[in-house]
Design a protein around this motif. Structure first.
Motif, PDB file in Angstrom:
ATOM      1  N   LEU A 281     -20.355  21.256 -43.310  1.00 23.05           N
ATOM      2  CA  LEU A 281     -19.290  20.360 -43.126  1.00 23.05           C
ATOM      3  C   LEU A 281     -19.543  19.199 -43.760  1.00 23.05           C
ATOM      4  O   LEU A 281     -18.514  18.165 -43.961  1.00 23.05           O
ATOM      5  CB  LEU A 281     -19.376  20.072 -41.656  1.00 23.05           C
ATOM      6  N   CYS A 282     -20.694  18.845 -44.698  1.00 19.40           N
ATOM      7  CA  CYS A 282     -20.886  17.956 -45.454  1.00 19.40           C
ATOM      8  C   CYS A 282     -20.364  18.024 -46.956  1.00 19.40           C
ATOM      9  O   CYS A 282     -20.151  17.145 -47.463  1.00 19.40           O
ATOM     10  CB  CYS A 282     -22.370  17.597 -45.642  1.00 19.40           C
ATOM     11  N   SER A 283     -19.815  19.399 -47.162  1.00 19.99           N
ATOM     12  CA  SER A 283     -19.556  19.523 -48.423  1.00 19.99           C
ATOM     13  C   SER A 283     -18.171  19.000 -48.643  1.00 19.99           C
ATOM     14  O   SER A 283     -17.411  18.624 -47.674  1.00 19.99           O
ATOM     15  CB  SER A 283     -19.390  21.156 -48.823  1.00 19.99           C
ATOM     16  N   PRO A 284     -17.724  18.853 -50.079  1.00 17.41           N
ATOM     17  CA  PRO A 284     -16.242  18.135 -50.137  1.00 17.41           C
ATOM     18  C   PRO A 284     -15.200  19.205 -49.684  1.00 17.41           C
ATOM     19  O   PRO A 284     -14.240  18.412 -49.293  1.00 17.41           O
ATOM     20  CB  PRO A 284     -16.378  18.255 -51.802  1.00 17.41           C
ATOM     21  N   LEU A 285     -15.387  20.409 -49.766  1.00 18.61           N
ATOM     22  CA  LEU A 285     -14.220  21.415 -49.194  1.00 18.61           C
ATOM     23  C   LEU A 285     -15.178  22.241 -48.303  1.00 18.61           C
ATOM     24  O   LEU A 285     -15.606  23.509 -48.642  1.00 18.61           O
ATOM     25  CB  LEU A 285     -13.629  21.947 -50.262  1.00 18.61           C
ATOM     26  N   PRO A 286     -15.505  21.746 -47.033  1.00 18.65           N
ATOM     27  CA  PRO A 286     -16.250  22.884 -46.245  1.00 18.65           C
ATOM     28  C   PRO A 286     -15.400  24.023 -45.742  1.00 18.65           C
ATOM     29  O   PRO A 286     -14.164  24.000 -45.810  1.00 18.65           O
ATOM     30  CB  PRO A 286     -16.344  21.816 -44.933  1.00 18.65           C
ATOM     31  N   LYS A 287     -16.134  25.103 -45.299  1.00 14.89           N
ATOM     32  CA  LYS A 287     -15.366  26.139 -44.799  1.00 14.89           C
ATOM     33  C   LYS A 287     -14.782  26.032 -43.739  1.00 14.89           C
ATOM     34  O   LYS A 287     -13.733  26.554 -43.487  1.00 14.89           O
ATOM     35  CB  LYS A 287     -16.486  27.312 -44.813  1.00 14.89           C
ATOM     36  N   PHE A 288     -14.867  25.157 -42.719  1.00 14.53           N
ATOM     37  CA  PHE A 288     -14.326  24.781 -41.452  1.00 14.53           C
ATOM     38  C   PHE A 288     -13.529  23.558 -41.640  1.00 14.53           C
ATOM     39  O   PHE A 288     -14.159  22.681 -42.018  1.00 14.53           O
ATOM     40  CB  PHE A 288     -15.258  24.794 -40.364  1.00 14.53           C
ATOM     41  N   ASN A 289     -12.274  23.389 -41.418  1.00 12.90           N
ATOM     42  CA  ASN A 289     -11.397  22.211 -41.597  1.00 12.90           C
ATOM     43  C   ASN A 289     -11.266  21.319 -40.379  1.00 12.90           C
ATOM     44  O   ASN A 289     -10.755  21.967 -39.430  1.00 12.90           O
ATOM     45  CB  ASN A 289     -10.282  22.387 -42.421  1.00 12.90           C
ATOM     46  N   PHE A 290     -12.051  20.279 -39.929  1.00 13.49           N
ATOM     47  CA  PHE A 290     -11.907  19.529 -39.134  1.00 13.49           C
ATOM     48  C   PHE A 290     -10.421  18.629 -39.329  1.00 13.49           C
ATOM     49  O   PHE A 290     -10.327  17.829 -38.351  1.00 13.49           O
ATOM     50  CB  PHE A 290     -13.056  18.806 -38.768  1.00 13.49           C
ATOM     51  N   TYR A 291     -10.033  18.431 -40.510  1.00 12.05           N
ATOM     52  CA  TYR A 291      -9.049  17.690 -40.850  1.00 12.05           C
ATOM     53  C   TYR A 291      -7.584  17.898 -40.855  1.00 12.05           C
ATOM     54  O   TYR A 291      -6.809  17.641 -41.238  1.00 12.05           O
ATOM     55  CB  TYR A 291      -9.586  17.051 -42.266  1.00 12.05           C
ATOM     56  N   THR A 317     -22.470  12.983 -46.369  1.00 11.74           N
ATOM     57  CA  THR A 317     -22.904  12.828 -45.087  1.00 11.74           C
ATOM     58  C   THR A 317     -21.651  12.557 -44.113  1.00 11.74           C
ATOM     59  O   THR A 317     -20.721  11.816 -44.589  1.00 11.74           O
ATOM     60  CB  THR A 317     -23.916  11.577 -45.150  1.00 11.74           C
ATOM     61  N   VAL A 318     -21.617  12.925 -42.959  1.00 13.65           N
ATOM     62  CA  VAL A 318     -20.749  13.061 -42.143  1.00 13.65           C
ATOM     63  C   VAL A 318     -21.257  12.018 -40.984  1.00 13.65           C
ATOM     64  O   VAL A 318     -22.446  12.221 -40.305  1.00 13.65           O
ATOM     65  CB  VAL A 318     -20.463  14.381 -41.405  1.00 13.65           C
ATOM     66  N   ILE A 319     -20.919  10.796 -40.722  1.00 17.46           N
ATOM     67  CA  ILE A 319     -21.190  10.146 -39.747  1.00 17.46           C
ATOM     68  C   ILE A 319     -20.183   9.677 -38.687  1.00 17.46           C
ATOM     69  O   ILE A 319     -18.859   9.300 -38.837  1.00 17.46           O
ATOM     70  CB  ILE A 319     -21.505   8.319 -40.411  1.00 17.46           C
ATOM     71  N   ALA A 320     -20.447  10.113 -37.493  1.00 18.14           N
ATOM     72  CA  ALA A 320     -19.499   9.744 -36.251  1.00 18.14           C
ATOM     73  C   ALA A 320     -19.365   8.422 -35.902  1.00 18.14           C
ATOM     74  O   ALA A 320     -20.023   7.333 -36.239  1.00 18.14           O
ATOM     75  CB  ALA A 320     -20.142  10.751 -35.138  1.00 18.14           C
TER      76      ALA A 320
END
Length: 435
Positions: A281-291, A317-320
């Motif tokens: 999910l940290c990748s620029p184009l993650p395999k799963f899309n939360f967006y 990095t993903v920061i909640a």
């Protein structure tokens, strides 16, 4: 066969059932105090949010979640997160395992869990039952599965996905005919000769948009659509499990069809799978899309303040929300809700799940007086390839890395699984510790 006139079902004719999972031993210690579907995901969600959100986005709002092991955390999350108003006529209802006059046993498998709750399901009008797992990461419009089920006049539809030879040994593998009817099922085949007879031909691969070359096999995703009557009949003989018992027994007796899926799908069954799915999910184009604003993933609304960062170096990095991070270096990591990371800390290729509640000034003074680290990541501490579960206290000048250690090991206040260090929920790692 002319399928154009096949009726399309109303969402009110579908009941969704999400399996709450077993003991989750392969995800230990993340499942030490919670069930698999309650394991935190992507900094702010729980695994169970995925199937519930997919149901809601598909228009199916009558949802049961069947639970048994370590279920209090899961129950609390669902009750706090999913409440429909009176105009939507929906619900997310928890069905915990219980002893009754008819049965003193707990759930013996996925099929037995559904069997023990049939009387509750029958209180709602429905024609179809959608059965899902609570610990998978994927996106699917279930309306398409239902539509194929109806247009093909199937009794049962099994969602399937092409997998390689190494993965095939861990799944139930299907063989289908030209009408996508399942003609053969082999549970976790390991014999190369058997596998070779189950290989998908290039015609099916082209339908799925999968390039030819390496052998591919059609694996069950553990997602099923049953006609109501067929489900009741199938459960009558007492078989405990859908994948091992019910589906193989129905092939040849009923019209059991495959729904071919070729999107991203991950079964979060091991520490390695959990770790890799999160860090992707940290990748620029993650395999799963939360967006995806058209099909959001729902969760508990916490109303936290925005995260506050000062003099940090951050990459992929993903920061909640609700975090306070001071003069830290973060690289390819997931930082969960309310996380506290202090000056000089370095977090690389790691998952920090966060904190359930901010510590008060009184609590902070008490911890300091007793020499106990505050919740979060201490000053000048380094984490690499580490999962830090919720409410952990990692002191100052701590070093945590799996480098040079066994791939699987149980230590004091930590575990190593699949070459990944796991700090369990609420653990205390004293100042200056080296792991």
């Amino acid at each position: 066969m002319d399928l154009s006139s096949a009726p399309i079902v109303s969402s009110r004719d579908v009941l969704a059932i999400i399996m709450g999972g077993g003991a989750g031993t392969r995800l230990f210690p993340l499942t030490k105090d919670r069930s698999k579907p309650a394991v935190p995901l992507a900094g702010k969600y729980r695994l169970v949010d995925i199937p519930i959100s997919l149901c809601i986005n598909s228009g199916f709002r009558r949802i049961y979640v069947l639970t048994q092991f370590n279920s209090s955390s899961l129950h609390r999350h669902i009750q706090q997160s999913y409440r429909f108003d009176d105009f939507h006529h929906g619900f997310v209802e928890i069905m915990a395992a219980q002893q009754t006059p008819q049965s003193k046993a707990w759930y013996q498998g996925t099929a037995d869990a559904v069997r023990q709750n049939l009387r509750h399901f029958d209180s709602h009008p429905h024609e179809l039952v959608l059965i899902l797992s609570g610990d998978q990461l994927y996106r699917m419009d279930f309306r398409k599965v239902i539509e194929q089920h109806l247009r093909s006049y199937a009794d049962v539809t099994v969602a399937t996905i092409p997998v390689g030879a190494e993965e095939a040994a861990g799944f139930g593998i299907m063989q289908v005919d030209d009408e996508k009817r399942i003609t053969r099922f082999v549970e976790k085949p390991k014999d190369p000769a058997v596998l070779d007879t189950l290989r998908l031909d290039d015609r099916f691969l082209s339908q799925l948009g999968v390039p030819g070359g390496e052998p591919k096999y059609l694996a069950s995703m553990g997602i099923y659509v049953f006609n109501r009557r067929v489900l009741q009949e199938a459960l009558a003989d007492g078989a405990p499990d859908f994948g091992k018992d019910i589906i193989p027994n129905l092939i040849g007796k009923k019209r059991v069809n495959a729904y071919l899926y070729n999107g991203y799908w991950e079964d979060i069954g091991t520490i390695k799978a959990f770790y890799e799915a999160n860090l992707d999910l940290c990748s620029p184009l993650p395999k799963f899309n939360f967006y995806d604003s058209a099909a959001p993933i729902y969760s508990h609304a916490r109303y936290l303040p925005a995260s506050k960062l000062s003099a940090c170096q951050i990459d992929q990095t993903v920061i909640a929300e609700g975090c306070i991070i001071m003069q830290a270096r973060l690289e390819r990591s997931i930082i969960g809700i309310r996380s506290r990371i202090h000056s000089g800390a370095s977090v690389k290729d790691s998952i920090v799940m966060g904190i359930d509640a901010y510590e008060t000034e009184v609590q902070l003074r008490s911890s300091e007086a007793h020499g106990i680290p505050r919740m979060g990541i201490g000053a000048n501490t380094s984490l690499e390839r580490t999962i830090v579960d919720k409410n952990a206290r990692i002191g100052d000048n701590v070093r945590i890395s799996p480098a040079g250690k066994p791939a699987d090991f149980d230590g004091e206040n930590y575990y190593i699984r699949d070459g990944i260090v796991v700090i369990p929920k609420g653990a205390v790692i004293p100042h200056g510790t080296v792991i």
